[in-house]
Design a protein around this motif. Structure first.
Motif, PDB file in Angstrom:
ATOM      1  N   GLU A 200      40.037  38.918  40.542  1.00 19.92           N
ATOM      2  CA  GLU A 200      39.468  38.991  39.197  1.00 19.92           C
ATOM      3  C   GLU A 200      40.557  39.374  38.192  1.00 19.92           C
ATOM      4  O   GLU A 200      41.470  40.124  38.538  1.00 19.92           O
ATOM      5  CB  GLU A 200      38.349  40.051  39.162  1.00 19.92           C
ATOM      6  CG  GLU A 200      37.072  39.662  39.902  1.00 19.92           C
ATOM      7  CD  GLU A 200      36.307  38.505  39.266  1.00 19.92           C
ATOM      8  OE1 GLU A 200      36.625  38.124  38.115  1.00 19.92           O
ATOM      9  OE2 GLU A 200      35.416  37.950  39.942  1.00 19.92           O
ATOM     10  N   ASN A 202      42.949  41.115  35.848  1.00 18.02           N
ATOM     11  CA  ASN A 202      43.317  42.532  35.712  1.00 18.02           C
ATOM     12  C   ASN A 202      44.797  42.600  35.337  1.00 18.02           C
ATOM     13  O   ASN A 202      45.632  41.973  35.998  1.00 18.02           O
ATOM     14  CB  ASN A 202      43.074  43.260  37.054  1.00 18.02           C
ATOM     15  CG  ASN A 202      43.335  44.745  36.958  1.00 18.02           C
ATOM     16  OD1 ASN A 202      44.400  45.170  36.514  1.00 18.02           O
ATOM     17  ND2 ASN A 202      42.341  45.535  37.357  1.00 18.02           N
ATOM     18  N   GLU A 272      37.825  41.919  43.708  1.00 20.36           N
ATOM     19  CA  GLU A 272      38.190  42.954  42.736  1.00 20.36           C
ATOM     20  C   GLU A 272      39.573  43.481  43.147  1.00 20.36           C
ATOM     21  O   GLU A 272      39.944  43.375  44.316  1.00 20.36           O
ATOM     22  CB  GLU A 272      37.161  44.102  42.771  1.00 20.36           C
ATOM     23  CG  GLU A 272      35.765  43.738  42.321  1.00 20.36           C
ATOM     24  CD  GLU A 272      35.703  43.282  40.847  1.00 20.36           C
ATOM     25  OE1 GLU A 272      36.515  43.794  40.032  1.00 20.36           O
ATOM     26  OE2 GLU A 272      34.891  42.395  40.533  1.00 20.36           O
TER      27      GLU A 272
END
Length: 357
Positions: A200, A202, A272
């Motif tokens: 994801e 970031n 994540e």
DNA sequence: TTGTAGTCTGCACATAGAGA
DNA sequence: TCTCTATGTGCAGACTACAA
């Protein structure tokens, strides 16, 4: 200052540096007789130079026999001694002829080498390396202390001369650097692509996972590495890494990119960042046996070379500091070592051909 | 073959410095 | 001040090559 008297590794790291050794011979002015392509000294010459008793030199020979033999100390006897004696006689004769018009008194005393008696059954002979080795071991001789100080100054001076004052990019002078750097660049691309596609969005994912690789390989993150090598924020850390380390980073990047892709495909969604960290730990545990020998090698090369060539200590890799081989010194500061600019210039045609494909 | 000379080596001792 | 350790030195015996 490095303590040469009680560290065999430090002694070897200087004695393996043939380029510095040549310079040391020139600058010290302690001339020797060349025999079988090596500079040779007798035990008497050595003890006179250091102003100690020959028995003191002999005690060092007893206690450090293997080390001194490795650096060229030998006992000459029989045919070899006869040849050496003849070489000494020729040398003395030549010397006498060249200075015949001057009253030189005792020539043997003046040039430091004695006429060897025909009754001598064997004689201990030192090479220049073995002579320096004695100087590194003698703690009680003032001249040995002066010699050690001169050795360290000259070694640093040779490095500075070769590197124009900075050893930061000394890693780039070996032949293998450029292909490794190109390979690493390609794998880095795959690695960052994978982080982009399967994790994801970031802002920290690239830096954090790169640090994970560095920590796994050489126990330091990028910030720590920068501090040790005194790099500023604009300097690329990878341009200062040795080819073996770059190859291992490539391998990690390639392996983890594939592992990440597999995970993405099995769960059917992006990970994540925290999951990516856990996945990296899993990847690290899974590959521990595969990478262990390469990691050991990379840590040892990096710690030893940075200590000897850059005077940089990697505190966390202290236990990996070992001996830098004479081949390594040749690779980085010898005749065949060249700067990256020159190497790129040399490979220009290859790059053009590759570009055209 | 043997005596001689030069070198190496093992052992013992002296000295200096560090630490208790 | 004493003890310990590291370092340096002296002595004597062993070893080896050469010359007579």
């Amino acid at each position: 200052m490095k303590d040469l008297t009680n560290s065999q590794t430090e002694r070897k790291n200087i004695l393996n540096n043939n380029i510095a050794l040549q310079e040391l011979y020139e600058q010290l002015g302690f001339r020797a007789l060349k025999f079988e392509a090596k500079y040779r000294y007798t035990k008497q010459q050595i003890s006179r130079f250091f102003e100690v008793d020959t028995r003191t030199i002999e005690r060092l020979l007893e206690n450090h026999a293997a080390e001194l033999a490795e650096n060229g100390y030998e006992l000459f006897s029989g045919k070899r001694l006869r040849e050496f004696r003849n070489a000494v006689l020729t040398y003395l004769k030549e010397y006498r002829r060249n200075v015949s018009d001057v009253d030189v008194g005792d020539i043997s005393e003046m040039i430091g080498i004695d006429d060897i008696s025909s009754k001598t059954p064997y004689i201990g002979i030192f090479t220049f390396r073995a002579f320096l080795n004695i100087g590194m071991l003698l703690t009680g001789s003032e001249r040995a202390r002066e010699l050690r100080s001169a050795i360290l100054d000259i070694v640093i001076d040779v490095l500075n001369k070769k590197m124009g004052g900075s050893t930061k990019y000394i890693n780039q002078r070996e032949e293998e650097f450029l292909p490794s750097a190109i390979r690493e660049f390609n794998y880095r691309q795959e690695f960052t692509d994978a982080l982009n596609k399967y994790i994801e969005p970031n802002n920290f994912k690239y830096a954090q996972l790169t640090d994970k690789i560095y920590l796994s390989i050489f126990k330091e993150n990028a910030r720590e590495y920068r501090q040790i090598l005194n790099l500023n924020s604009k300097e690329n850390v990878r341009l200062t890494m040795y080819s073996e380390v770059l190859d291992l980073i490539s391998s990690y990047e390639n392996g983890f990119a594939a592992y990440l892709k597999k995970k993405f495909e099995s769960i059917g969604r992006k990970l994540e960042l925290i999951e990516a960290h856990e996945l990296f730990n899993e990847f690290e545990n899974l590959t521990i046996e595969i990478y262990e020998p390469l990691r050991e090698k990379a840590r040892s090369l990096m710690a030893s070379r940075d200590m000897a060539l850059r005077d940089a200590l990697h505190e966390k890799l202290k236990s990996y500091i070992g001996i830098v081989s004479s081949e390594d010194f040749e690779k980085f500061i010898g005749e065949h070592s060249i700067s990256l600019e020159e190497r790129i210039e040399e490979n220009k045609e290859v790059f053009k051909r590759l570009k055209g494909r």
